[in-house]
Write an enzyme that holds these catalytic residues in place. Structure first.
Site, mmCIF file in Angstrom:
data_model
loop_
_atom_site.group_PDB
_atom_site.id
_atom_site.type_symbol
_atom_site.label_atom_id
_atom_site.label_comp_id
_atom_site.label_asym_id
_atom_site.label_seq_id
_atom_site.Cartn_x
_atom_site.Cartn_y
_atom_site.Cartn_z
ATOM 1 N N GLU A 1 0.857 -1.195 0.000
ATOM 2 C CA GLU A 1 0.000 0.000 0.000
ATOM 3 C C GLU A 1 0.884 1.233 0.000
ATOM 4 O O GLU A 1 2.039 1.171 0.419
ATOM 5 C CB GLU A 1 -0.892 0.004 1.247
ATOM 6 C CG GLU A 1 -0.083 0.201 2.515
ATOM 7 C CD GLU A 1 -0.803 -0.243 3.781
ATOM 8 O OE1 GLU A 1 -1.680 0.503 4.200
ATOM 9 O OE2 GLU A 1 -0.461 -1.312 4.316
ATOM 10 N N LYS B 1 2.808 4.569 1.009
ATOM 11 C CA LYS B 1 3.255 5.173 2.270
ATOM 12 C C LYS B 1 2.888 6.647 2.189
ATOM 13 O O LYS B 1 3.464 7.410 1.416
ATOM 14 C CB LYS B 1 4.761 5.005 2.446
ATOM 15 C CG LYS B 1 5.262 5.563 3.768
ATOM 16 C CD LYS B 1 6.687 5.139 4.031
ATOM 17 C CE LYS B 1 7.120 5.464 5.437
ATOM 18 N NZ LYS B 1 7.181 6.891 5.731
ATOM 19 N N ASP C 1 2.575 10.479 2.995
ATOM 20 C CA ASP C 1 3.479 11.444 3.609
ATOM 21 C C ASP C 1 2.661 12.458 4.409
ATOM 22 O O ASP C 1 2.404 13.566 3.948
ATOM 23 C CB ASP C 1 4.281 12.135 2.501
ATOM 24 C CG ASP C 1 5.546 12.760 3.029
ATOM 25 O OD1 ASP C 1 5.843 12.582 4.225
ATOM 26 O OD2 ASP C 1 6.235 13.429 2.243
ATOM 27 N N ARG D 1 1.767 10.772 17.169
ATOM 28 C CA ARG D 1 2.754 9.752 17.469
ATOM 29 C C ARG D 1 3.725 10.204 18.568
ATOM 30 O O ARG D 1 4.123 9.425 19.413
ATOM 31 C CB ARG D 1 3.522 9.444 16.182
ATOM 32 C CG ARG D 1 4.658 8.521 16.407
ATOM 33 C CD ARG D 1 5.091 7.902 15.102
ATOM 34 N NE ARG D 1 6.201 7.045 15.401
ATOM 35 C CZ ARG D 1 7.418 7.214 14.946
ATOM 36 N NH1 ARG D 1 7.676 8.180 14.123
ATOM 37 N NH2 ARG D 1 8.376 6.406 15.294
ATOM 38 N N GLU E 1 -2.931 7.692 8.858
ATOM 39 C CA GLU E 1 -2.204 8.911 8.510
ATOM 40 C C GLU E 1 -3.174 10.044 8.208
ATOM 41 O O GLU E 1 -4.144 9.855 7.478
ATOM 42 C CB GLU E 1 -1.356 8.616 7.266
ATOM 43 C CG GLU E 1 -0.184 9.520 7.082
ATOM 44 C CD GLU E 1 1.051 9.069 7.859
ATOM 45 O OE1 GLU E 1 0.973 8.081 8.642
ATOM 46 O OE2 GLU E 1 2.085 9.722 7.694
ATOM 47 N N TYR F 1 -4.700 2.392 8.358
ATOM 48 C CA TYR F 1 -3.902 1.277 7.834
ATOM 49 C C TYR F 1 -3.331 0.352 8.909
ATOM 50 O O TYR F 1 -2.625 -0.598 8.604
ATOM 51 C CB TYR F 1 -2.772 1.795 6.945
ATOM 52 C CG TYR F 1 -1.890 2.854 7.591
ATOM 53 C CD1 TYR F 1 -1.101 2.553 8.696
ATOM 54 C CD2 TYR F 1 -1.837 4.154 7.080
ATOM 55 C CE1 TYR F 1 -0.297 3.513 9.289
ATOM 56 C CE2 TYR F 1 -1.039 5.123 7.664
ATOM 57 C CZ TYR F 1 -0.264 4.792 8.769
ATOM 58 O OH TYR F 1 0.522 5.736 9.347
ATOM 59 N N LYS G 1 3.435 -5.357 4.310
ATOM 60 C CA LYS G 1 3.162 -5.957 5.617
ATOM 61 C C LYS G 1 2.806 -7.425 5.431
ATOM 62 O O LYS G 1 1.950 -7.743 4.586
ATOM 63 C CB LYS G 1 1.992 -5.242 6.299
ATOM 64 C CG LYS G 1 2.275 -3.796 6.649
ATOM 65 C CD LYS G 1 1.016 -3.064 7.103
ATOM 66 C CE LYS G 1 1.314 -1.580 7.235
ATOM 67 N NZ LYS G 1 0.086 -0.779 7.230
ATOM 68 N N LYS H 1 11.086 2.701 -0.163
ATOM 69 C CA LYS H 1 11.055 4.129 -0.489
ATOM 70 C C LYS H 1 11.248 4.368 -1.980
ATOM 71 O O LYS H 1 11.972 3.633 -2.647
ATOM 72 C CB LYS H 1 12.176 4.853 0.277
ATOM 73 C CG LYS H 1 11.961 4.927 1.791
ATOM 74 C CD LYS H 1 10.741 5.755 2.090
ATOM 75 C CE LYS H 1 10.737 6.371 3.465
ATOM 76 N NZ LYS H 1 11.735 7.285 3.833
ATOM 77 N N CYS I 1 44.920 20.296 8.741
ATOM 78 C CA CYS I 1 43.541 20.224 9.204
ATOM 79 C C CYS I 1 43.000 21.632 9.431
ATOM 80 O O CYS I 1 43.611 22.421 10.157
ATOM 81 C CB CYS I 1 43.464 19.421 10.503
ATOM 82 S SG CYS I 1 41.835 19.474 11.259
ATOM 83 N N CYS J 1 42.498 22.000 13.438
ATOM 84 C CA CYS J 1 43.540 21.983 14.465
ATOM 85 C C CYS J 1 44.927 22.225 13.876
ATOM 86 O O CYS J 1 45.910 22.275 14.605
ATOM 87 C CB CYS J 1 43.532 20.651 15.218
ATOM 88 S SG CYS J 1 44.142 19.277 14.225
ATOM 89 N N CYS K 1 42.827 13.742 9.229
ATOM 90 C CA CYS K 1 43.627 14.488 10.182
ATOM 91 C C CYS K 1 44.146 13.433 11.157
ATOM 92 O O CYS K 1 43.362 12.687 11.740
ATOM 93 C CB CYS K 1 42.747 15.493 10.914
ATOM 94 S SG CYS K 1 43.536 16.160 12.375
ATOM 95 N N CYS L 1 42.477 15.967 17.906
ATOM 96 C CA CYS L 1 41.880 17.070 17.146
ATOM 97 C C CYS L 1 40.510 17.406 17.740
ATOM 98 O O CYS L 1 39.642 16.535 17.827
ATOM 99 C CB CYS L 1 41.730 16.678 15.682
ATOM 100 S SG CYS L 1 40.785 17.871 14.714
HETATM 101 S S1 IVH Z 1 2.359 1.048 9.105
HETATM 102 C C1 IVH Z 1 4.131 -0.771 13.009
HETATM 103 N N1 IVH Z 1 1.449 1.957 6.824
HETATM 104 O O1 IVH Z 1 5.219 5.808 8.117
HETATM 105 C C2 IVH Z 1 4.003 -0.104 11.695
HETATM 106 N N2 IVH Z 1 2.782 3.414 8.148
HETATM 107 O O2 IVH Z 1 7.983 5.133 8.849
HETATM 108 C C3 IVH Z 1 3.029 1.003 11.680
HETATM 109 N N3 IVH Z 1 3.041 5.648 7.212
HETATM 110 O O3 IVH Z 1 4.926 6.327 11.543
HETATM 111 C C4 IVH Z 1 3.086 1.844 10.477
HETATM 112 N N4 IVH Z 1 1.834 5.326 5.404
HETATM 113 O O4 IVH Z 1 3.249 7.526 10.042
HETATM 114 C C5 IVH Z 1 2.174 2.227 7.912
HETATM 115 N N5 IVH Z 1 0.514 2.655 4.818
HETATM 116 C C6 IVH Z 1 1.245 2.913 5.896
HETATM 117 C C7 IVH Z 1 1.837 4.171 6.101
HETATM 118 C C8 IVH Z 1 2.605 4.378 7.248
HETATM 119 C C9 IVH Z 1 2.557 6.206 6.100
HETATM 120 C C10 IVH Z 1 3.936 6.338 8.180
HETATM 121 C C11 IVH Z 1 3.502 6.235 9.606
HETATM 122 C C12 IVH Z 1 4.692 5.675 10.343
HETATM 123 C C13 IVH Z 1 5.801 5.896 9.385
HETATM 124 C C14 IVH Z 1 6.859 4.847 9.556
#
Ligand code: IVH
Length: 668
Positions: free
Chosen positions: A116, A118, A120, A139, A175, A227, A291, A315, A407, A410, A425, A430
């Site tokens: 799924e 991620k 932002d 959080r 999110e 999520y 997951k 990422k 350096c 130093c 160095c 230093c």
């Molecule tokens: S799962 C135990 N699913 O990413 C795992 N996180 O780097 C719980 N985030 O703090 C997170 N989209 O704020 C999950 N589809 C997604 C997400 C997601 C964004 C964020 C979330 C988390 C951070 C982790």
């Protein structure tokens, strides 16, 4: 630098820093990265050291960050963890393999995994009791967040009540985000009203949510995707997919791009599909989260200190921009390595203003054919320091860069050894090296010593109070009060934060040591593998390589580090200072196995030893390597050897995996 030049630059920096302070603390809208901000601060202090009178009324006088303190704090019933990152297909493969290894499954097993986007935005935990939304929390640091219930209740796609089909108590996590068009519209309005526009949709969402005046939040177009979950005594399904589908059936918004994949190849193709849609989705995403679907397996895999073993964030790769290379500065690192740093004409890359990039070393500059004054293409991916990719256009008055012979900090001799890319160095004393080590030691994610910022570190090292990081634990408040800009209150604060750091778990201590190539993740894997710093320090290069993800280069670096007499002394002193030298995963004082110590030997029928260890610890028990009179039980599988004999001799009860499982589930 002449006094006039200094005063002019100082004034420019002071204005800029004040602006960023305001953006960060009051408006939740930073426009530069933490690293760039620190660089501005460092330069300011450098000038003030040369011309101390300039410090009067300067932003350097403010100590530390002003805590927002706007909202009440709340402890999360289940911590809100973060995710480990994958940056390549190989990282994703490794993630799948590690899960299989941990669970003792054959390599060819295909594990169903969800994929799924991620999002932002900012993560949120919504607590429903009696099916009513009773609490919403940010959080925070993962353990403790801010209570923003009233603000969250203004978000239109978050239900205040769940239907009868939902359980009585559940914490839904997800999110909060702002769509790109809503963000653009909001900025337009802000500009028209003569207010400052926001940097990007994520800051827009965070800033809009954390408003004291709830009507402001209500006027901002925020949205939510569910999520995950926190405390949930009765889950509606036994798979990740099933629970999210139940969320959907209760009227909670879930992301339409989530899919269930049956194979690793499916995961990667889903990643590419989502990446291709990224620009047209209408909201910012920075990767794809995978997951493991089966919740029973998720439970068996459990967690590392800060992230689950059953999930990972893949990422997206980087965003690029063109800008001018204005200068090349030299930074002296903890190992004495000199890193050339590109000072760039500030440019926005993916919503963040970038003014520095790393150039790694001299050869890299040669390889790029880079000269000062050139227009370059830079790239930023995730939170990593941006890098220079190539020269786009040579500058008309370009100027070649030369590595200094001395350096810059130093005056020590600079040496570049054969086969090494870095010039170093060689002065072990230093001050720049020491300052870097202290900075690393105190940083967030390492020993987390709030208030021990650059300015204080400089003073501590320059005054001789700190000659190595262990000295931090012997500083008295009176020593600090003698320093510039240190009142009794801030001194007491710093001392308290230093004291608190003693209780951080062992992986932090390992990464704090600043061993080459050993970051947070490797530190955690080493801690899991060796269990104590003593064992880690005593391990041979071969033994070190038996730990996950430790190759010959890393093993060599660790081995060498612990053989250096200065480091041996340092470790000894840190031990005496009471830092954690032993590791038990998420040490629990409660649980069905609390107070019991186990030793595991032989091959167990279904669990790997690693899994058995992690589960015993999750149930509050301890796992030791050797059988002694203090051992409560020996868990023996097939082909148990000398440990079994020893247990019999010492009359330590011997159990099998079945009995262990019964003990673990007795109270659960
Ligand atoms: S799962 C135990 N699913 O990413 C795992 N996180 O780097 C719980 N985030 O703090 C997170 N989209 O704020 C999950 N589809 C997604 C997400 C997601 C964004 C964020 C979330 C988390 C951070 C982790």
């Amino acid at each position: 630098m002449s006094r006039t030049d200094a005063a002019v630059e100082h004034a420019r920096l002071a204005t800029e820093i004040a602006k960023h302070d305001l953006a960060y603390h009051q408006n939740d809208a930073p426009t530069i990265s933490d690293g760039d901000y620190d660089a501005l601060k460092r330069r300011l202090l450098e000038i003030e050291r040369q011309y101390p009178t300039l410090a009067k009324g300067s932003p350097s006088q403010k100590v530390g960050a002003v805590a927002s303190g706007k909202f009440a704090k709340v402890k999360h019933a289940v911590p809100m963890l973060s995710l480990d990152n994958a940056f390549s297909d190989e990282d994703v493969e490794a993630f799948l393999t590690q899960m299989k290894n941990f669970l003792g499954l054959p390599a060819q097993t295909e594990l169903p995994v969800t994929a799924e986007p991620k999002i932002d935005g900012l993560s949120m935990s919504l607590r429903y009791e009696g099916r009513k939304l009773v609490q919403a929390a940010t959080r925070g640091d993962g353990e403790e967040g801010e209570l923003v219930t009233a603000n969250v209740k203004t978000i239109k796609n978050i239900p205040h009540e769940l239907p009868k089909s939902a359980p009585d108590v559940i914490e839904v996590r997800g999110e909060i985000y702002m769509s790109n068009s809503d963000f653009a519209e909001l900025n337009e309005k802000l500009i028209q009203a003569g207010e400052k526009p926001l940097a990007n949709p994520r800051n827009g969402a965070a800033g809009s949510l954390r408003q004291q005046d709830v009507s402001i939040t209500a006027s901002r177009p925020l949205k939510f995707f569910a999520y995950a979950w926190g405390e949930a005594p009765k889950l509606p399904a036994d798979t990740q997919w099933g629970v999210v589908q139940a969320f959907k059936s209760w009227g909670l918004p879930v992301n339409p791009l989530m899919v269930l994949c049956q194979t690793g190849a499916d995961l990667l193709s889903q990643y590419r599909k989502i990446e291709a849609q990224r620009a047209t989705l209408g909201y910012d995403i920075d990767g794809v989260v995978y997951k493991l679907n089966d919740l029973a397996l998720q439970r068996r895999l459990g967690f590392r200190t800060r992230s689950p073993r059953w999930a990972i964030a893949h990422k997206f790769s980087a965003v690029q921009a063109a800008t001018v290379l204005e200068a090349i500065d030299i930074q002296v690192g903890r190992t004495g390595a000199l890193t050339p740093v590109a000072r760039l004409k500030p440019v926005t890359v993916g919503g963040v203003v970038v003014s520095n990039a790393t150039l790694h070393n001299e050869d890299e500059i040669g390889r790029l054919g880079l000269q000062i004054g050139d227009t370059v293409i830079i790239e930023r991916s995730g939170d990593v320091i941006p890098k220079v990719l190539r020269v786009k256009e040579q500058g008309s008055h370009r100027r070649a860069f030369r590595m200094p012979k001395e350096c810059p900090q130093c005056g020590g001799r600079i040496v570049r050894e054969e086969g090494e890319a870095a010039s170093r160095c060689i002065n072990v004393n230093c001050p720049a090296r020491l300052k870097e080590s202290v900075r690393h030691f105190a940083s967030r994610g390492v020993m987390n010593i709030d208030g021990l910022g650059d300015a204080l570190i400089d003073q501590l090292v320059d005054s001789g109070l700190v000659k190595n990081v262990a000295d931090l634990y012997e500083i008295a408040a009176q020593d600090l009060e003698k320093l510039e800009r240190m009142g009794p209150k801030s001194a007491a604060n710093v001392i308290r934060n230093i004291d608190r750091s003693r209780f951080l778990p062992m992986p932090r201590v390992i990464s704090a040591l600043g061993i080459r190539f050993v970051g947070e993740r490797t530190a955690e894997l080493l801690a899991e593998h060796f269990g104590t710093i003593g064992k880690l320090a005593a391990a041979s290069v071969e033994e070190l390589q038996t730990a996950q993800e430790v190759g010959p280069r890393v093993a060599e670096a660790i081995y060498t580090f612990f053989r250096e007499p200065r480091n041996e002394q340092l470790i000894e002193r840190l031990h005496r200072a009471g830092l954690s030298f032993e590791y038990t995963v998420r040490e629990k004082k409660e649980g069905p196995l609390a107070g019991l110590t186990f030793v595991i030997t032989g091959t167990l029928p279904t669990m790997t030893r690693e899994e058995a260890k992690s589960r015993i610890e999750a149930a509050g028990g301890k796992v030791a390597a050797a059988v002694t009179r203090k051992t409560s039980f020996l868990v023996a599988g097939e082909e148990a050897g000398s440990k079994l004999d020893k247990a019999k001799a010492l009359k330590v009860p011997v159990i099998g995996e079945d009995e262990l499982a019964k003990m673990m589930f007795r109270i659960k």
